[in-house]
Motif scaffolding. Structure first.
Motif, PDB file in Angstrom:
ATOM      1  N   ILE A 278       0.834  -1.201   0.000  1.00 11.49           N
ATOM      2  CA  ILE A 278       0.000   0.000   0.000  1.00 11.49           C
ATOM      3  C   ILE A 278       0.872   1.256   0.000  1.00 11.49           C
ATOM      4  O   ILE A 278       0.641   2.200  -0.758  1.00 11.49           O
ATOM      5  CB  ILE A 278      -0.924   0.018   1.230  1.00 11.49           C
ATOM      6  CG1 ILE A 278      -1.907  -1.138   1.175  1.00 11.49           C
ATOM      7  CG2 ILE A 278      -1.684   1.348   1.297  1.00 11.49           C
ATOM      8  CD1 ILE A 278      -2.865  -1.056   0.035  1.00 11.49           C
ATOM      9  N   SER A 279       1.887   1.274   0.857  1.00 10.93           N
ATOM     10  CA  SER A 279       2.762   2.447   0.947  1.00 10.93           C
ATOM     11  C   SER A 279       3.459   2.717  -0.378  1.00 10.93           C
ATOM     12  O   SER A 279       3.475   3.848  -0.884  1.00 10.93           O
ATOM     13  CB  SER A 279       3.808   2.242   2.051  1.00 10.93           C
ATOM     14  OG  SER A 279       3.210   2.156   3.316  1.00 10.93           O
ATOM     15  N   GLY A 280       4.050   1.676  -0.952  1.00 13.57           N
ATOM     16  CA  GLY A 280       4.756   1.860  -2.220  1.00 13.57           C
ATOM     17  C   GLY A 280       3.835   2.314  -3.327  1.00 13.57           C
ATOM     18  O   GLY A 280       4.178   3.197  -4.131  1.00 13.57           O
ATOM     19  N   LEU A 281       2.644   1.725  -3.380  1.00 15.22           N
ATOM     20  CA  LEU A 281       1.669   2.090  -4.407  1.00 15.22           C
ATOM     21  C   LEU A 281       1.245   3.548  -4.268  1.00 15.22           C
ATOM     22  O   LEU A 281       1.136   4.280  -5.257  1.00 15.22           O
ATOM     23  CB  LEU A 281       0.452   1.166  -4.295  1.00 15.22           C
ATOM     24  CG  LEU A 281      -0.607   1.226  -5.397  1.00 15.22           C
ATOM     25  CD1 LEU A 281      -0.008   0.865  -6.741  1.00 15.22           C
ATOM     26  CD2 LEU A 281      -1.757   0.285  -5.055  1.00 15.22           C
ATOM     27  N   ARG A 402      -2.366   4.046   8.048  1.00 16.21           N
ATOM     28  CA  ARG A 402      -0.971   4.329   8.385  1.00 16.21           C
ATOM     29  C   ARG A 402      -0.087   4.231   7.141  1.00 16.21           C
ATOM     30  O   ARG A 402       0.848   5.015   6.970  1.00 16.21           O
ATOM     31  CB  ARG A 402      -0.488   3.338   9.449  1.00 16.21           C
ATOM     32  CG  ARG A 402      -1.093   3.535  10.828  1.00 16.21           C
ATOM     33  CD  ARG A 402      -0.630   2.441  11.780  1.00 16.21           C
ATOM     34  NE  ARG A 402       0.829   2.409  11.884  1.00 16.21           N
ATOM     35  CZ  ARG A 402       1.502   1.426  12.474  1.00 16.21           C
ATOM     36  NH1 ARG A 402       0.839   0.388  12.997  1.00 16.21           N
ATOM     37  NH2 ARG A 402       2.817   1.473  12.543  1.00 16.21           N
ATOM     38  N   ALA A 403      -0.410   3.274   6.286  1.00  9.63           N
ATOM     39  CA  ALA A 403       0.414   3.066   5.089  1.00  9.63           C
ATOM     40  C   ALA A 403       0.345   4.241   4.121  1.00  9.63           C
ATOM     41  O   ALA A 403       1.311   4.536   3.421  1.00  9.63           O
ATOM     42  CB  ALA A 403      -0.012   1.779   4.388  1.00  9.63           C
ATOM     43  N   MET A 404      -0.793   4.915   4.064  1.00  8.98           N
ATOM     44  CA  MET A 404      -0.940   6.008   3.108  1.00  8.98           C
ATOM     45  C   MET A 404      -0.674   7.379   3.726  1.00  8.98           C
ATOM     46  O   MET A 404      -0.798   8.399   3.046  1.00  8.98           O
ATOM     47  CB  MET A 404      -2.340   5.983   2.498  1.00  8.98           C
ATOM     48  CG  MET A 404      -3.470   6.248   3.472  1.00  8.98           C
ATOM     49  SD  MET A 404      -5.117   6.092   2.702  1.00  8.98           S
ATOM     50  CE  MET A 404      -5.068   7.391   1.464  1.00  8.98           C
ATOM     51  N   ALA A 405      -0.274   7.433   4.996  1.00 10.27           N
ATOM     52  CA  ALA A 405      -0.083   8.718   5.672  1.00 10.27           C
ATOM     53  C   ALA A 405       1.038   9.535   5.041  1.00 10.27           C
ATOM     54  O   ALA A 405       0.840  10.687   4.635  1.00 10.27           O
ATOM     55  CB  ALA A 405       0.195   8.483   7.162  1.00 10.27           C
ATOM     56  N   ARG A 406       2.253   8.970   4.966  1.00  9.02           N
ATOM     57  CA  ARG A 406       3.378   9.716   4.394  1.00  9.02           C
ATOM     58  C   ARG A 406       3.151  10.043   2.912  1.00  9.02           C
ATOM     59  O   ARG A 406       3.426  11.176   2.483  1.00  9.02           O
ATOM     60  CB  ARG A 406       4.682   8.942   4.594  1.00  9.02           C
ATOM     61  CG  ARG A 406       5.144   8.874   6.044  1.00  9.02           C
ATOM     62  CD  ARG A 406       6.527   8.230   6.147  1.00  9.02           C
ATOM     63  NE  ARG A 406       6.945   8.087   7.521  1.00  9.02           N
ATOM     64  CZ  ARG A 406       6.701   7.017   8.283  1.00  9.02           C
ATOM     65  NH1 ARG A 406       6.037   5.989   7.771  1.00  9.02           N
ATOM     66  NH2 ARG A 406       7.109   6.975   9.528  1.00  9.02           N
TER      67      ARG A 406
END
Length: 477
Positions: A278-281, A402-406
């Motif tokens: 999710i974060s990388g995407l 949390r994964a999409m916060a940054r």
């Protein structure tokens, strides 16, 4: 992962080039007519695979007899659905008051016959993570089908250029699937062995049906209550927006679903892999959506031409929905990889009802009202969707947020800079310069954020590293 991304972006480049050419050779009405023909065809497509490709990927103890049985089920489904699509031309012609839909649907139906015999070959490639072969297959089929469509358009074939592109892409993909996979089916026997996979596949098919019905609902409503020209504007805006995002999501999904399925017995690793994906995407996709929305006028003018400029506002409204969907659609990874078909169906039904209801309200304000209603419905469904998906799964409700916060913080910075740069340099006689300036500024902000924010940089690189680790583990096994 490298081959998957290379193939995906190669296909995107071909698609962009083809769209730029066809948009100048054809009219909005041609694209609208094709969209009318595809409204039912796209829904019927969900039954072509019967969810059995996902079942093959998810099943940990698959046997060759099961694969053989599923092949014949898919083949039979393809033949039946070809007839359904061909016959559907008559009610669609009456519904839209477009007699030319009858022969178009008959031609589109032929594609189901050939594609039905390649479902299992494609699923086997995905299960084995043969991403190089998948990339080559997709790029080759897309390039040849696009070339055929352009030639047909130059010959003045109008909407039939798009029909030829659709059918030839399915035919080429089938040929390439059989060439890439050495397995050949035997005569059908012991079909009972496939019952567990058919049961799971049925749940996936029903869920996909409702997802597709909700997604195609806007096209049906616009075509019925407005006209082919309005539908052409809407579908081109949506397709152009989704093209780069699809190139990000599709390869990641192709990797993550089998990866997560293999980690079902290891909840901690499953959760970490999902959060990393999710974060990388989001680091790659959210800033891209922002740039496309800010420079919508320039993107439309460069990609499609002046006759499509009315699609710019639609493009921006749909960007809001895409911003949310980049993450919300990953709930399907959870359902599919854990084999939870029933709740998948429940959420698909709820989401479909809310989305289509919004379309019916929004059409009162024209095509832009439909686009706005789609954005609103996707935002409203975001949190409830994860509440249901995370229940009884290794993923916690807080994980996707949390994964999409940054990535969201960085996208906000990209938004601010892009708006300022466009307001300074925008000129009607320098469309390319304006677009280039906005893109360059966005890239500088994004790259700077990655350099000064180590946690964000690790999140972006974590997706590639987790996939590499997974593939090394498969090779050793």
């Amino acid at each position: 992962m490298g081959w998957t991304l290379l193939g995906s972006w190669t296909g995107a480049a071909v698609q962009v080039a083809t769209t730029m050419v066809l948009a100048r050779l054809l009219t909005p009405a041609d694209f609208g007519l094709m969209a009318m023909a595809l409204t039912l065809t796209v829904v019927v497509t969900q039954f072509r695979q019967l969810g059995l490709s996902q079942a093959v990927v998810q099943r940990p103890d698959l046997t060759w007899n099961q694969v053989n049985s599923l092949f014949w089920v898919n083949t039979a489904a393809g033949i039946v659905l070809a007839g359904v699509v061909a016959v559907s031309g008559f009610p669609l012609a009456a519904f839209y008051d477009e007699p030319s839909l009858v022969p178009i649907c008959a031609a589109l139906g032929a594609g189901f016959v050939v594609s039905g015999v390649s479902v299992q070959h494609g699923a086997l490639l995905n299960r084995a993570m043969q991403f190089r072969r998948i990339a080559l297959r997709n790029a080759t089929a897309g390039l040849l089908a696009s070339a055929t469509a352009v030639v047909a358009a130059l010959l003045g074939m109008g909407v039939w250029s798009l029909v030829i592109q659709n059918v030839s892409a399915l035919l080429l993909a089938t040929v390439l699937n059989w060439w890439a996979v050495p397995w050949r089916p035997g005569r059908p026997r012991r079909l009972g062995d496939a019952v567990p996979l058919l049961r799971f596949g049925a749940h996936v098919s029903v869920a996909s049906l409702f997802h597709t019905a909700s997604r195609e609902g806007d096209n049906v409503i616009i075509g019925r209550f407005l006209d082919a020209g309005a539908l052409g504007l809407y579908t081109r805006a949506y397709s152009l927006l989704m093209l780069p995002l699809k190139q990000l999501k599709t390869p990641v999904q192709a990797v993550m679903v089998p990866t997560l399925a293999a980690l079902q017995g290891e909840p901690a690793r499953y959760r970490k892999a999902y959060r990393t994906a999710i974060s990388g995407l989001c680091h790659a996709g959210l800033p891209l959506v922002v740039v496309l929305a800010v420079a919508a006028d320039e993107v439309i003018l460069v990609a499609l031409g002046e006759q499509w400029l009315a699609a710019a506002r639609i493009f921006q409204l749909l960007a809001v929905a895409s911003f949310v969907q980049l993450v919300s659609t990953t709930t399907g990874w959870i359902y599919t990889s854990t084999g939870r078909g029933r709740p998948y169906v429940v959420w698909a039904v709820v989401g479909g009802i809310v989305t289509v209801g919004g379309f019916l309200v929004g059409v009162r304000w024209g095509v832009e009202g439909v686009a706005a209603s789609y954005a609103i419905s996707q935002v409203a469904l975001f949190v409830p969707g994860f509440v249901l998906a995370c229940r009884n799964s290794p993923v916690r409700l807080s994980d996707p947020f949390r994964a999409m916060a940054r990535p969201a913080v960085i996208a906000g910075g990209v938004l601010a800079v892009s708006v300022v740069v466009r307001s300074v340099v925008a000129r009607e006689d320098s469309v390319f310069l304006t677009l280039a300036a906005v893109v360059a500024a966005a890239l500088v902000v994004w790259a700077a954020a990655m350099m000064v924010w180590p946690s964000a940089r690790r999140e972006l690189s974590g997706l590639v590293e987790s996939v590499r680790t997974r593939r090394r583990g498969d090779a050793k096994a």
